[in-house]
Design an enzyme around this catalytic site. Structure first.
Site, PDB file in Angstrom:
ATOM      1  N   CYS A 168       0.796  -1.236   0.000  1.00 11.53           N
ATOM      2  CA  CYS A 168       0.000   0.000   0.000  1.00 11.53           C
ATOM      3  C   CYS A 168       0.828   1.285   0.000  1.00 11.53           C
ATOM      4  O   CYS A 168       0.742   2.066  -0.945  1.00 11.53           O
ATOM      5  CB  CYS A 168      -0.935  -0.006   1.200  1.00 11.53           C
ATOM      6  SG  CYS A 168      -1.968  -1.459   1.219  1.00 11.53           S
ATOM      7  N   LYS A 201       3.052   1.931  -3.079  1.00 10.31           N
ATOM      8  CA  LYS A 201       2.204   2.018  -4.280  1.00 10.31           C
ATOM      9  C   LYS A 201       1.402   3.326  -4.296  1.00 10.31           C
ATOM     10  O   LYS A 201       1.354   4.031  -5.305  1.00 10.31           O
ATOM     11  CB  LYS A 201       1.254   0.820  -4.289  1.00 10.31           C
ATOM     12  CG  LYS A 201       0.241   0.845  -5.404  1.00 10.31           C
ATOM     13  CD  LYS A 201      -0.814  -0.224  -5.239  1.00 10.31           C
ATOM     14  CE  LYS A 201      -1.859   0.191  -4.229  1.00 10.31           C
ATOM     15  NZ  LYS A 201      -3.206  -0.285  -4.473  1.00 10.31           N
TER      16      LYS A 201
HETATM   17  C1  UGA Z   1      -1.112   0.784   5.446  1.00 15.65           C
HETATM   18  C2  UGA Z   1      -1.884   1.796   6.297  1.00 15.65           C
HETATM   19  O1  UGA Z   1      -1.286   1.883   7.588  1.00 15.65           O
HETATM   20  C3  UGA Z   1      -3.352   1.377   6.456  1.00 15.65           C
HETATM   21  O2  UGA Z   1      -4.069   2.374   7.166  1.00 15.65           O
HETATM   22  C4  UGA Z   1      -3.961   1.215   5.055  1.00 15.65           C
HETATM   23  O3  UGA Z   1      -5.307   0.775   5.121  1.00 15.65           O
HETATM   24  C5  UGA Z   1      -3.153   0.196   4.268  1.00 15.65           C
HETATM   25  O4  UGA Z   1      -1.779   0.644   4.181  1.00 15.65           O
HETATM   26  C6  UGA Z   1      -3.746   0.112   2.887  1.00 15.65           C
HETATM   27  O5  UGA Z   1      -3.772   1.117   2.188  1.00 15.65           O
HETATM   28  O6  UGA Z   1      -4.302  -0.943   2.546  1.00 15.65           O
HETATM   29  P1  UGA Z   1      -0.069  -1.643   5.909  1.00 15.65           P
HETATM   30  O7  UGA Z   1       0.503  -1.553   4.537  1.00 15.65           O
HETATM   31  O8  UGA Z   1      -0.760  -2.890   6.320  1.00 15.65           O
HETATM   32  O9  UGA Z   1      -1.130  -0.453   6.154  1.00 15.65           O
HETATM   33  O10 UGA Z   1       1.122  -1.445   6.940  1.00 15.65           O
HETATM   34  P2  UGA Z   1       1.648  -0.286   7.905  1.00 15.65           P
HETATM   35  O11 UGA Z   1       1.418  -0.698   9.294  1.00 15.65           O
HETATM   36  O12 UGA Z   1       1.168   1.042   7.491  1.00 15.65           O
HETATM   37  O13 UGA Z   1       3.210  -0.372   7.622  1.00 15.65           O
HETATM   38  C7  UGA Z   1       3.734  -0.047   6.334  1.00 15.65           C
HETATM   39  C8  UGA Z   1       5.241  -0.065   6.357  1.00 15.65           C
HETATM   40  O14 UGA Z   1       5.740   1.009   7.136  1.00 15.65           O
HETATM   41  C9  UGA Z   1       5.852  -1.326   6.947  1.00 15.65           C
HETATM   42  O15 UGA Z   1       6.969  -1.690   6.174  1.00 15.65           O
HETATM   43  C10 UGA Z   1       6.270  -0.903   8.332  1.00 15.65           C
HETATM   44  O16 UGA Z   1       7.323  -1.647   8.870  1.00 15.65           O
HETATM   45  C11 UGA Z   1       6.677   0.546   8.094  1.00 15.65           C
HETATM   46  N1  UGA Z   1       6.618   1.389   9.298  1.00 15.65           N
HETATM   47  C12 UGA Z   1       5.431   1.633   9.901  1.00 15.65           C
HETATM   48  C13 UGA Z   1       7.784   1.950   9.773  1.00 15.65           C
HETATM   49  O17 UGA Z   1       8.897   1.773   9.226  1.00 15.65           O
HETATM   50  N2  UGA Z   1       7.724   2.745  10.893  1.00 15.65           N
HETATM   51  C14 UGA Z   1       6.544   3.003  11.515  1.00 15.65           C
HETATM   52  O18 UGA Z   1       6.572   3.765  12.520  1.00 15.65           O
HETATM   53  C15 UGA Z   1       5.379   2.428  11.006  1.00 15.65           C
END
Ligand code: UGA
Length: 440
Positions: free
Chosen positions: A269, A272
């Site tokens: 997500c 992209k």
């Molecule tokens: C993300 C959004 O958080 C959701 O709200 C959204 O619905 C989803 O995309 C989507 O569009 O479907 P997701 O991809 O499941 O959710 O994962 P995240 O928890 O957002 O993490 C994304 C990336 O950021 C991961 O690689 C994670 O490790 C990284 N991240 C996250 C960090 O490096 N630091 C942080 O503080 C948080």
């Protein structure tokens, strides 16, 4: 109330399973027969904590799989479209799947008197619902929006690994429609389901689409921001990015979430959506200077890891490198756009011998690299004889590793991108992302 769900990925399958468990009749459909076969057996085709349990309770009872969009259009009041909109090589999103679904919905609408509400949950670039989805539905059905069917944009905000919690307790509901009548029906449904405390934002289709992109791009911006600060901290003896993040996170204008520095964001997500918004802006004649910098900062993180490996090991030819964590985040087996995968691709080019471990994502990684790298079920085996280990995904089990687990490494060089190793690092070369060397 009969619910149809088209597309049984993270969003669709979780939503369908939860609604069925709450007593609604849910009919699901997906074009992937392998997936359908697994779902029918009561298992999710991907790892999502607790999903198997609720799916098992509902499948074949309240949750049925018709296999036909036509059945859904004929029988359901609310039809949720949750198919993927993957990234194309030029950064835009691929709308073929969703438009194909809409063609089929349109054809089915032509044959029925049912007037369903079609709810677009898939992430689509602003303007898509009005300019493409609506037109496709109207053309194929020979019916008008608001008469033969209702059309709503209702973006989803759930996170992988927390899909159930987020579906049961969303922080917001965004309902976009150019016709208020349609909004009322879905609003009533959600209010009944979630109670009156949940913020419901009523807007038009295009603004609803924009909210989703703004949300994910802002999250990406926060991560790149803290990674930028982390890189600076790492160059400053005695500083620690986690202390900085905790402190600035107390400021309510900033907030504490998404300030966990690391190897960069991945997944299906954030990367992209960020790239699609940059591309979309360009097409609209607007240069997204900030968002481009967010993307660039994210790409820089993997280069930073490679630079560090190079500094400690020099040429990587035939050197053994261990990677702990392959999924884009913990509690997921998803390796799409995972930084670990990008790292491995780079290390393969440098002819390193790569040893990997992950509690859930080994199979998905094997689908990408096959026999080019070595897979291990135990961290100790992955570390044995290795010359450098990079901790990429903060799985809980890695936080329990002790100094003794690293003793069989040939060179005890540890790059901890998430700062999860808390034990004393004597006799190890430890590099924590965002931690400046101790002041001696
Ligand atoms: C993300 C959004 O958080 C959701 O709200 C959204 O619905 C989803 O995309 C989507 O569009 O479907 P997701 O991809 O499941 O959710 O994962 P995240 O928890 O957002 O993490 C994304 C990336 O950021 C991961 O690689 C994670 O490790 C990284 N991240 C996250 C960090 O490096 N630091 C942080 O503080 C948080």
């Amino acid at each position: 109330m009969k619910i149809g769900v088209i597309g049984l990925g993270f969003v669709g399958l979780t939503f369908a399973s939860i609604m069925a468990n709450k007593g609604f009749d849910v009919n699901g459909v997906d074009t992937d027969n392998r997936k359908i076969h697994i779902i029918k057996s009561g298992r999710a085709p991907f790892y999502e904590p607790e999903l198997d349990t609720i799916l098992k309770k509902a499948i074949g009872k309240k949750f049925t799989l018709s296999g036909k969009i036509e059945d859904i259009v004929k029988n359901c009041n609310l039809i949720f479209v949750t198919v993927g909109t993957p990234m194309m090589t030029n950064g835009s999103i691929d709308l073929r799947m969703i438009l194909n679904v809409c063609e089929k919905i349109g054809e089915a609408l032509l044959k029925t008197k049912n007037i369903p509400t079609i709810i677009i949950k898939s992430t689509v670039i602003p303007g898509t619902t009005v300019n493409q989805i609506k037109k496709t539905l109207e053309k194929k059905s020979s019916k008008n929006t608001g008469k033969g069917f209702e059309l709503i944009t209702n973006p989803e905000f759930l996170r992988e690994g927390k899909a159930i919690e987020d579906t049961l307790h969303p922080h917001i509901i965004v309902i976009g429609s150019d016709d208020n009548k349609k909004i009322n029906q879905l609003t009533k449904f959600y209010k009944k389901f979630y109670g009156s405390k949940i913020p419901i934002i009523l807007t038009n289709n295009t603004t609803a689409e924009m909210i989703k992109y703004a949300n994910n791009s802002f999250l990406a911006t926060k991560i790149s921001f803290i990674n930028n600060i982390a890189n600076l901290c790492q160059s400053l003896p005695g500083t620690n990015v986690d202390d900085v993040a905790s402190a600035i996170g107390i400021d309510p204008r900033i907030g504490k979430q998404f300030l966990n520095a690391g190897p960069g964001f991945g997944g299906s997500c954030l990367p992209k959506d960020l790239q699609a918004l940059i591309k979309f802006s360009k097409n609209r004649g607007e240069e997204s200077i900030l968002l481009k910098a967010v993307h660039q900062t994210n790409n820089y993180q993997v280069k930073k890891i490679l630079k560090l490996i190079d500094k400690y090991l020099g040429s990587l030819k035939n050197k053994k490198i261990t990677i702990l964590g392959l999924s884009f985040k913990e509690e997921s087996d998803d390796v799409r756009e995972s930084v670990s995968i990008k790292l491995i691709e780079n290390l393969i080019k440098k002819h390193a011998i790569i040893r990997v471990h992950d509690p859930k994502a080994i199979n998905n990684t094997k689908n990408i690299f096959g026999s080019k790298i070595n897979y291990f079920n135990k961290t100790d085996d992955a570390l044995n004889g290795s010359q450098c280990v990079i901790l990429m995904t903060p799985w809980k089990e890695y936080t329990k590793l002790k100094n003794s687990n690293f003793q069989k490494m040939k060179n005890k060089i540890i790059i901890d991108t998430k700062r999860i190793l808390k034990f004393k690092k004597n006799n190890l070369t430890y590099i924590g992302f965002g931690i400046g060397k101790e002041i001696s």
